[in-house]
Design a protein around this motif. Structure first.
Motif, mmCIF file in Angstrom:
data_model
loop_
_atom_site.group_PDB
_atom_site.id
_atom_site.type_symbol
_atom_site.label_atom_id
_atom_site.label_comp_id
_atom_site.label_asym_id
_atom_site.label_seq_id
_atom_site.Cartn_x
_atom_site.Cartn_y
_atom_site.Cartn_z
ATOM 1 N N GLN A 143 17.947 -2.655 -26.701
ATOM 2 C CA GLN A 143 18.157 -2.476 -28.133
ATOM 3 C C GLN A 143 17.863 -1.009 -28.465
ATOM 4 N N TRP A 144 18.873 -0.117 -28.715
ATOM 5 C CA TRP A 144 20.280 -0.472 -28.758
ATOM 6 C C TRP A 144 21.031 0.596 -27.993
ATOM 7 N N TRP A 145 20.944 0.553 -26.678
ATOM 8 C CA TRP A 145 21.647 1.517 -25.846
ATOM 9 C C TRP A 145 21.855 0.897 -24.469
ATOM 10 N N TRP A 146 22.707 1.553 -23.686
ATOM 11 C CA TRP A 146 23.049 1.060 -22.350
ATOM 12 C C TRP A 146 22.488 2.005 -21.303
ATOM 13 N N GLU A 147 21.874 1.437 -20.294
ATOM 14 C CA GLU A 147 21.360 2.210 -19.163
ATOM 15 C C GLU A 147 22.209 1.900 -17.931
ATOM 16 N N THR A 180 22.247 -6.907 -16.601
ATOM 17 C CA THR A 180 21.179 -7.735 -17.153
ATOM 18 C C THR A 180 20.662 -7.053 -18.416
ATOM 19 N N SER A 181 19.727 -7.718 -19.101
ATOM 20 C CA SER A 181 19.154 -7.186 -20.339
ATOM 21 C C SER A 181 17.645 -7.267 -20.272
ATOM 22 N N VAL A 182 16.962 -6.351 -20.964
ATOM 23 C CA VAL A 182 15.499 -6.361 -20.991
ATOM 24 C C VAL A 182 14.954 -6.961 -22.282
ATOM 25 N N ASP A 183 15.847 -7.326 -23.221
ATOM 26 C CA ASP A 183 15.334 -7.844 -24.482
ATOM 27 C C ASP A 183 16.118 -9.060 -24.984
ATOM 28 N N VAL A 184 17.280 -8.845 -25.599
ATOM 29 C CA VAL A 184 18.072 -9.942 -26.150
ATOM 30 C C VAL A 184 19.432 -9.989 -25.454
ATOM 31 N N ILE A 185 20.258 -10.945 -25.848
ATOM 32 C CA ILE A 185 21.597 -11.051 -25.264
ATOM 33 C C ILE A 185 22.498 -9.951 -25.826
ATOM 34 N N HIS A 186 23.113 -9.201 -24.936
ATOM 35 C CA HIS A 186 24.130 -8.220 -25.306
ATOM 36 C C HIS A 186 25.454 -8.673 -24.684
ATOM 37 N N SER A 187 26.507 -7.934 -24.938
ATOM 38 C CA SER A 187 27.803 -8.265 -24.339
ATOM 39 C C SER A 187 28.528 -6.966 -24.002
ATOM 40 N N PHE A 188 28.812 -6.787 -22.735
ATOM 41 C CA PHE A 188 29.475 -5.574 -22.238
ATOM 42 C C PHE A 188 30.982 -5.755 -22.393
ATOM 43 N N TRP A 189 31.597 -4.866 -23.162
ATOM 44 C CA TRP A 189 33.024 -5.034 -23.469
ATOM 45 C C TRP A 189 33.720 -3.681 -23.482
ATOM 46 N N VAL A 190 34.650 -3.508 -22.555
ATOM 47 C CA VAL A 190 35.510 -2.325 -22.526
ATOM 48 C C VAL A 190 36.930 -2.848 -22.349
ATOM 49 N N ALA A 216 42.829 8.622 -14.268
ATOM 50 C CA ALA A 216 41.860 9.675 -13.949
ATOM 51 C C ALA A 216 41.902 10.783 -14.999
ATOM 52 N N GLY A 217 40.720 11.192 -15.444
ATOM 53 C CA GLY A 217 40.618 12.239 -16.458
ATOM 54 C C GLY A 217 40.511 11.706 -17.870
ATOM 55 N N GLN A 218 40.578 10.397 -18.036
ATOM 56 C CA GLN A 218 40.516 9.809 -19.369
ATOM 57 C C GLN A 218 39.133 9.241 -19.667
ATOM 58 N N MET A 219 38.819 9.165 -20.967
ATOM 59 C CA MET A 219 37.607 8.504 -21.431
ATOM 60 C C MET A 219 38.012 7.218 -22.142
ATOM 61 N N VAL A 220 37.413 6.115 -21.747
ATOM 62 C CA VAL A 220 37.736 4.810 -22.324
ATOM 63 C C VAL A 220 36.506 4.294 -23.075
ATOM 64 N N PRO A 221 36.626 4.022 -24.374
ATOM 65 C CA PRO A 221 35.454 3.571 -25.140
ATOM 66 C C PRO A 221 35.151 2.098 -24.937
ATOM 67 N N GLY A 222 33.866 1.759 -25.020
ATOM 68 C CA GLY A 222 33.422 0.372 -24.951
ATOM 69 C C GLY A 222 32.290 0.153 -25.934
ATOM 70 N N GLN A 223 31.841 -1.076 -26.052
ATOM 71 C CA GLN A 223 30.767 -1.362 -26.995
ATOM 72 C C GLN A 223 30.117 -2.699 -26.680
ATOM 73 N N ARG A 236 27.348 1.652 -28.656
ATOM 74 C CA ARG A 236 28.626 1.969 -28.006
ATOM 75 C C ARG A 236 28.368 2.744 -26.714
ATOM 76 N N PHE A 237 29.382 2.797 -25.874
ATOM 77 C CA PHE A 237 29.264 3.586 -24.642
ATOM 78 C C PHE A 237 30.638 4.136 -24.283
ATOM 79 N N ARG A 238 30.647 5.082 -23.373
ATOM 80 C CA ARG A 238 31.898 5.716 -22.945
ATOM 81 C C ARG A 238 32.047 5.604 -21.431
ATOM 82 N N VAL A 239 33.229 5.223 -21.002
ATOM 83 C CA VAL A 239 33.542 5.135 -19.575
ATOM 84 C C VAL A 239 34.451 6.307 -19.221
ATOM 85 N N PHE A 240 33.967 7.207 -18.378
ATOM 86 C CA PHE A 240 34.760 8.344 -17.930
ATOM 87 C C PHE A 240 35.368 7.988 -16.571
#
Length: 296
Positions: A143-147, A180-190, A216-223, A236-240
């Motif tokens: 809560q509230w970031w991705w590692e 996995t998560s260290v606190d609550v349920i999240h959902s990885f979606w890209v 290759a060379g693109q950034m794809v957003p996820g959340q 949110r997160f970014r997939v390079f």
């Protein structure tokens, strides 16, 4: 005279209602025509997303076929058996029809089987373990970031390369995410690269991503797609997606310590980092005297 004016007002109101309805529908259709679809499952950029998209297309066109058949039968019945002026004869009353009842029970079962076979095949394929040469990444929801940790890419002290809210993966190669998560349920979606997968405390879920070589060379957003608290919308997160050479260069650069800034906005940011961010994060830095230390 008064009645005519009243009828005209009613007609004007009807015309305005239809006009507003037409404008609303036009706005919806025009909005759907946008070609900028950064988070659309209908814009696949990986092997896994393409398999999901093909399954969606198959079920969509099958549904269109069912709609056309049922709609045509309904329209035929409405027109063919409508009540006509001058015909006061009551229609023949029929109670049940065994053949029809058997037919409309069997047909949906057959349709569901037709849908189930490719659906289960796709699901099993998406959930099968990665094979051959692939990249491993551990994903940890907070809560509230991705590692993101790369267990096969270690620094000189044996610690895995770790990033926050940004992940780099090579194009044309499978990346296996163990989540996995260290606190609550999240959902990885890209959406453009893979389906949605829940990230649950105390459990590990696995997802594969094999980006197309031309991505290759693109950034794809996820959340995060599972409401997880007050800052859920910011998770949110970014997939390079890099070429293999660019990925190797990026990984090597990430393992090198960063120089401590001495002036400007970078220095102010470093001060903020050391005062607040180090409660959760750490960084390996090179001081002005050349010494290397870990902050955090």
């Amino acid at each position: 005279m008064i009645q005519t004016a009243g009828n005209n007002a009613v007609r004007r109101r009807s015309v305005l209602r239809y006009a507003f309805l037409a404008m609303a529908l036009a706005a919806v259709f025009l909005a759907s025509c946008s070609s900028d679809l950064p988070q659309s499952s209908l814009n696949p950029k990986s092997v896994e997303a393409e398999s999901i998209d093909k399954l969606w297309d198959f079920i969509f066109w099958l549904g269109i076929g069912v709609f056309v058949v049922v709609g045509s039968a309904l329209a035929f019945a409405i027109v063919r058996f409508r009540k006509r002026p001058g015909n006061e004869e009551e229609p023949k009353q029929v109670h049940g029809n065994t053949r029809l009842e058997i037919a409309w029970s069997i047909i949906p079962v057959v349709l569901l089987v037709i849908i189930a076979v490719p659906t289960l095949t796709t699901l099993f394929d998406l959930r099968s373990p990665a094979e051959g040469d692939f990249l491993r990444v551990d994903v940890i929801g907070h809560q509230w970031w991705w590692e993101f940790q790369y267990p096969d890419i270690l620094d000189e002290d044996g610690r895995p390369l770790t990033t926050a809210n940004e992940i780099h993966i090579p194009a044309g190669m499978t990346t296996e995410l163990t989540m996995t998560s260290v606190d609550v349920i999240h959902s990885f979606w890209v959406p453009s690269l893979a389906g949605k997968r829940d990230v649950v405390p105390g459990r590990e879920t696995v997802m594969k991503i094999t980006p197309d070589p031309d991505v290759a060379g693109q950034m794809v957003p996820g959340q995060c797609a599972e409401y997880c608290g007050l800052a859920h919308a910011d998770m949110r997160f970014r997939v390079f997606v890099d070429s293999e050479a660019d990925f190797e260069t990026w990984a090597a650069g990430q393992l090198e310590p960063s120089p401590v800034p001495t002036s400007g906005a970078a220095a102010a940011g470093y001060e903020t980092y050391t005062q607040f961010c180090t409660t959760c994060h750490e960084a390996k830095v090179v001081a002005a005297d050349g010494s290397v230390e870990v902050i955090g």
